[in-house]
Design an enzyme around this catalytic site. Structure first.
Site, PDB file in Angstrom:
ATOM      1  N   ASN A   1       0.801  -1.229   0.000  1.00 17.44           N
ATOM      2  CA  ASN A   1       0.000   0.000   0.000  1.00 17.44           C
ATOM      3  C   ASN A   1       0.829   1.273   0.000  1.00 17.44           C
ATOM      4  OD1 ASN A   1       0.575  -1.249   2.574  1.00 17.44           O
ATOM      5  ND2 ASN A   1      -0.511   0.441   3.530  1.00 17.44           N
TER       6      ASN A   1
ATOM      7  N   GLN B   1      -5.006  -3.463  -2.208  1.00 20.26           N
ATOM      8  CA  GLN B   1      -4.551  -2.464  -3.180  1.00 20.26           C
ATOM      9  C   GLN B   1      -4.632  -2.970  -4.620  1.00 20.26           C
ATOM     10  OE1 GLN B   1      -3.675   0.719  -2.582  1.00 20.26           O
ATOM     11  NE2 GLN B   1      -3.926   0.532  -0.371  1.00 20.26           N
TER      12      GLN B   1
ATOM     13  N   HIS C   1     -13.734   0.331  -1.090  1.00 14.69           N
ATOM     14  CA  HIS C   1     -13.473   1.767  -1.266  1.00 14.69           C
ATOM     15  C   HIS C   1     -12.131   2.062  -1.934  1.00 14.69           C
ATOM     16  CE1 HIS C   1     -10.640   2.701   2.141  1.00 14.69           C
ATOM     17  NE2 HIS C   1     -11.035   1.501   2.489  1.00 14.69           N
TER      18      HIS C   1
ATOM     19  N   CYS D   1       5.748  11.645  12.153  1.00 16.48           N
ATOM     20  CA  CYS D   1       4.757  12.621  12.606  1.00 16.48           C
ATOM     21  C   CYS D   1       3.365  12.296  12.096  1.00 16.48           C
ATOM     22  CB  CYS D   1       5.158  14.014  12.161  1.00 16.48           C
ATOM     23  SG  CYS D   1       6.530  14.605  13.128  1.00 16.48           S
TER      24      CYS D   1
END
Lengths: 393, 150
Positions: A152, A180, A202, A326
């Site tokens: 992915n 994927q 989705h 992060c």
């Protein structure tokens, strides 16, 4: 400001065909597919047809498709089920890779705590499993091989057919997380000897919250929830008719247009990669160039950090993603980038742009124009880049 | 995780961004391995911070906290700038997501490191009560100097 949506590996826009059938199921065909009356049976017919259509798209039989809430549930179910079957025969060894999705990795970690042994295959610098290393890792106690179809984050497509062949010869169950890949690459579970396959709607312009597990006929499948008799007694819960119908509509369309989409999307991908590595110095492409998902572009830019890159791009209207620490909410950057052997400081500067057939060449031009400016802006303010330029690093 | 409008403003339009020639004090803290490095430059005249510049490698909150910290100490007396706390920076930014608090700690440490450099250059002994044992070495794994996870 115009939105350039280049995060199709995260999720995709719903296609019109899926939206229309979804709305019609919600508004008109609202019966419970388990009800005996004509309203329920009309819904049951929609579900039966959808199951047929979906099965055909991946070379399976309708009876081998079990609808779930998505990729995560399918992965959890397939792996846990195969592990239980293995344990019954005293086989408690599983083979996987270091760069699987967390739905797979965390399920395996749970099984390790329960006494299973897991071998995680190296994916090397290029992001591909080596078939000979898989063969070497197989033991008498191996009950399951679970290897993702395509990664992915970095888009590398694994040698699924060869893995399937080896597993078949050795009598080991083979599961693949194909979240994927389904709808993007041609898949034939029979020819590729895949025993279990997970996917999510989705990712191919279907709705969120719906997916399926393909489980080859003959493999005992035990449900993990208690309830009604839906999904042939394997997966209780009221049948999600609108989402199932929309999944079938989206997948049929993706598969019918697959050749055209692969050609169009991979040409945009290659142009974007080629231009960016030409224009931005000290850039690396993560994962081998081929075979690669048609829409996956993954870079690391030295001297900058991925979250600020992502947010500056967002201010220009460009939606992408990053595997920096992060954005992952931890101190460590993405396990996928670390699995390639990238040092932390390089992995922090990652950017994934994932394209679909909804993107245009004008949008690619816009990314090629904006991305170098954003990288330059961040490098100008980066003490790390300053050191790199001085040659201290 | 969403950032406050103030954080986004300082991220989009960082104040005092840049480098400084002949700075009176320079402090650099953090480690590229952990994903954040802040470098602060000070120009000090008559015990007052006459000018300040910063360079940062890091996420949006690292950039925003550096920007806010420099704005807060500019024009301040050196001894007042030393009192800048990470909490004050967080408050001035209308808060930070919990996982980003460490950025404000880094901003406070960067200011202190730059002031320590200024003191050292001027032959003034560092008070360990204020400066501790120096700035964070950037070894986040197992470090408890800032006392904040993540």
């Amino acid at each position: 400001m115009k939105t350039v949506y280049a995060d199709n590996a995260a999720t995709t826009a719903l296609c019109d065909e899926a939206l229309e059938v979804m709305v019609s199921c919600l508004r008109d065909n609202y019966g419970n597919a388990s009800s005996m009356h004509h309203s329920g049976q009309a819904a049951a017919e929609v579900v039966a047809q959808a199951r047929e259509d979906i099965a055909k798209c991946i070379g399976a039989d309708a009876g081998e498709i079990y609808f779930t809430s998505g990729g995560t549930e399918s992965d959890n179910w397939a792996i846990t089920n195969a592990a239980r079957l293995g344990a019954k025969k005293g086989k408690k060894h599983i083979i996987s890779t270091t760069f699987e999705h967390h739905a797979v990795l965390h399920t395996l970690m749970k099984l390790e705590k329960e006494g299973f042994e897991v071998t995680y295959l190296d994916v090397h610098e290029d992001g591909y499993v080596r078939v000979e290393e898989l063969e070497k890792a197989i033991k008498d106690e191996t009950c399951l091989v679970t290897i993702m179809y395509a990664n992915n984050e970095i888009g590398t497509v694994q040698p699924i057919e060869e893995i399937g062949k080896i597993c078949k010869e050795k009598g080991i169950y083979f599961h693949t997380d194909a979240v994927q890949a389904v709808g993007h690459l041609p898949i034939d579970v029979k020819a590729q000897k895949i025993d279990m396959l997970s996917f999510s709607a989705h990712k191919f312009h279907g709705p969120k919250g719906i997916g399926a597990l393909y489980c080859r006929k003959g493999i005992p499948l035990i449900g993990f929830m208690q309830g009604g008799a839906q999904e042939r007694n394997k997966r209780p819960g009221t049948t999600n008719t609108p989402a199932i119908a929309a999944t079938a509509a989206a997948l049929k369309k993706s598969c019918a247009e697959m050749d055209k989409n692969i050609e169009y999307v991979s040409a945009m991908r290659d142009r974007l990669i080629d231009e960016i590595i030409k224009v931005i110095p000290r850039t690396r492409v993560n994962g081998g160039r081929s075979p690669r998902l048609p829409g996956n572009v993954s870079f690391c830019f030295e001297g900058i950090e991925g979250e600020s890159l992502l947010l500056y791009l967002d201010l220009k209207g460009i939606c992408g993603s990053s595997g920096s620490a992060c954005t992952s909410g931890s101190l460590d950057p993405s396990h996928v980038l670390l699995a390639l052997g990238l040092p932390h400081e390089i992995a922090h500067g990652s950017l994934r742009l994932s394209l679909s057939e909804y993107n245009t060449n004008d949008e690619i031009d816009y990314i090629i124009e904006q991305l170098p400016l954003v990288v330059e802006r961040l490098r100008d303010m980066s003490p790390v880049w300053e050191k790199i330029m001085k040659g201290d690093n | 995780m969403a950032y406050s409008a103030k954080v986004m403003d300082h991220f989009e339009n960082p104040r005092n961004l840049g480098k400084m020639e002949n700075a009176d004090g320079v402090g650099e803290v953090g480690n590229a391995k952990c994903g954040d490095i802040m470098k602060i430059y000070l120009k000090i005249e008559d015990g007052v911070i006459a000018d300040v510049k910063f360079n940062t490698f890091g996420c949006a909150s690292a950039i925003a906290t550096s920007s806010m910290a420099t704005e807060m100490i500019k024009g301040q007396k050196v001894e007042d700038a030393l009192k800048l706390s990470n909490k004050a920076v967080v408050e001035a930014l209308d808060g930070l997501p919990p996982a980003k608090i460490h950025c404000s700690v880094l901003a406070e440490q960067a200011v202190k490191a730059a002031l320590a450099d200024y003191y050292t250059k001027n032959g003034i002994e560092l008070d360990p009560a204020i400066f501790g044992n120096g700035s964070c070495g950037g070894h986040c794994d197992g470090c408890d100097s800032c006392g904040i996870e993540g």
